[in-house]
Motif scaffolding. Structure first.
Motif, PDB file in Angstrom:
ATOM      1  N   GLY A  18     -14.065  54.507 -97.530  1.00  0.00           N
ATOM      2  CA  GLY A  18     -14.269  55.524 -98.559  1.00  0.00           C
ATOM      3  C   GLY A  18     -13.832  56.916 -98.190  1.00  0.00           C
ATOM      4  N   VAL A  19     -13.356  57.124 -96.947  1.00  0.00           N
ATOM      5  CA  VAL A  19     -13.087  58.484 -96.493  1.00  0.00           C
ATOM      6  C   VAL A  19     -11.968  59.144 -97.301  1.00  0.00           C
ATOM      7  CG1 VAL A  19     -11.493  57.722 -94.671  1.00  0.00           C
ATOM      8  CG2 VAL A  19     -12.647  59.940 -94.479  1.00  0.00           C
ATOM      9  N   ILE A  20     -10.927  58.398 -97.667  1.00  0.00           N
ATOM     10  CA  ILE A  20      -9.815  58.993 -98.419  1.00  0.00           C
ATOM     11  C   ILE A  20     -10.260  59.367 -99.823  1.00  0.00           C
ATOM     12  CG2 ILE A  20      -7.503  58.601 -99.337  1.00  0.00           C
ATOM     13  CD1 ILE A  20      -7.035  56.682 -96.992  1.00  0.00           C
ATOM     14  N   HIS A  21     -10.956  58.468-100.497  1.00  0.00           N
ATOM     15  CA  HIS A  21     -11.410  58.755-101.862  1.00  0.00           C
ATOM     16  C   HIS A  21     -12.416  59.904-101.882  1.00  0.00           C
ATOM     17  CE1 HIS A  21      -9.277  55.291-103.339  1.00  0.00           C
ATOM     18  NE2 HIS A  21      -9.905  54.498-102.486  1.00  0.00           N
ATOM     19  N   GLN A  22     -13.282  59.944-100.888  1.00  0.00           N
ATOM     20  CA  GLN A  22     -14.234  61.045-100.791  1.00  0.00           C
ATOM     21  C   GLN A  22     -13.506  62.366-100.589  1.00  0.00           C
ATOM     22  OE1 GLN A  22     -17.086  60.509 -97.637  1.00  0.00           O
ATOM     23  NE2 GLN A  22     -18.242  62.343 -98.159  1.00  0.00           N
TER      24      GLN A  22
END
Length: 298
Positions: free
Chosen positions: A84-88
């Motif tokens: 989820g780091v990119i979307h966050q």
């Protein structure tokens, strides 16, 4: 870095001891270390930590900064691998673009009015620092229209930190028709001698050919070539020469009058303490080792 092995010389037994890589104990450890040394590690000036996006969005941006070219930067950290780091990070980058005035006030308060007035909104960046990324993460960043850097970290022993750029994607300039818009530099290239325009094109080709993941950032006074940090800045061509600034230590270079100059502490456009004065493609060939050195250091 996944394939990198680091060894320490064992002077006692005249052998070599492998220094084993490890992750941070907690996410806050790597975040705190990078924030403390953000300009050295990422080429980004630190602005704020755990920045609140307010009650409506209900989130906190791990780190906010501004890079060497004035581009706003969101930095997100994960201890290990997190899908989820990119979307966050993209969520927070979108919030930032909708709150430009708030960001510029932050820059003004931390770095002054001059820096705040020169924020480059056409090139906002997201830097994700994590223990690792999947092949799906690398593919995902190539599908977005934003500038995104995926940076893998590892601790080696108690004194060494390693950073590896896993993927780096250049975003498109904001606004319809941006790619077709004439910049001041483009206009000037057309007015100088044809040989200088051709030299500028040759320099561009050489710099982009040094490796993968090179970002080209256009400012009014110069064009920056960037990996995670700037490694070369090219000024608009003059009538008889082209000035290129690189991040090589002038003290480690045999300076040649009329070709290389130490500009440490001297005001100039772009970043880098070594000035290259190029007048021909022969000068460019002479400069290639210095360009590679600067690229490797970035």
């Amino acid at each position: 870095m996944s394939g990198l092995k680091l060894f320490r010389t064992d002077t006692t037994n005249s052998g070599m001891i492998e220094v084993m890589p490890r992750l941070a104990e907690i996410e806050a450890d790597v975040q705190g270390l990078v924030e403390t040394h953000m300009e050295t590690l990422l080429g980004v000036r630190f602005l704020a930590s755990e920045y609140s996006t307010g009650p409506v969005h209900g989130g906190r941006i791990d780190s906010l900064g501004i890079d060497e070219n004035g581009a706003p930067v969101v930095v997100e950290f994960k201890r290990g691998t997190d899908a989820g780091v990119i979307h966050q990070g993209l969520f927070y980058l979108s919030w930032l673009m909708d709150h430009r005035s708030e960001y510029q006030h932050l820059v003004r308060d931390r770095l002054g009015v001059t820096v705040a007035a020169q924020v480059l909104w056409s090139a906002p960046r997201l830097i994700c620092v994590a223990g690792d990324f999947t092949r799906y993460d690398v593919h995902a960043v190539r599908e977005h229209r934003r500038s995104i850097d995926l940076v893998r970290y590892r601790y080696f022993g108690t004194e060494l930190l390693g950073l590896e750029t896993v993927a780096s994607v250049t975003g498109l300039a904001a606004g319809p028709g941006a790619a077709r818009r004439r910049t001041p530099e483009m206009a000037r290239v057309r007015t100088v001698d044809g040989a200088m325009a051709e030299l500028a094109a040759a320099v561009d080709e050489v710099l982009l050919g040094l490796g993968d993941g090179i970002t080209r950032v256009q400012r009014k006074q110069y064009r920056a070539y960037q990996r995670l940090r700037n490694f070369a800045c090219v000024c608009p061509p003059q009538q008889t020469k082209l000035l290129v600034y690189v991040k090589a230590d002038p003290k480690q270079v045999d300076l040649v009058p009329g070709f290389t100059r130490d500009v440490t502490g001297l005001g100039h456009h772009g970043t880098g303490d070594l000035e290259l004065q190029l007048r021909s493609e022969r000068d460019l060939a002479r400069a290639e080792d210095l360009l590679r050195l600067s690229y490797a250091a970035a």
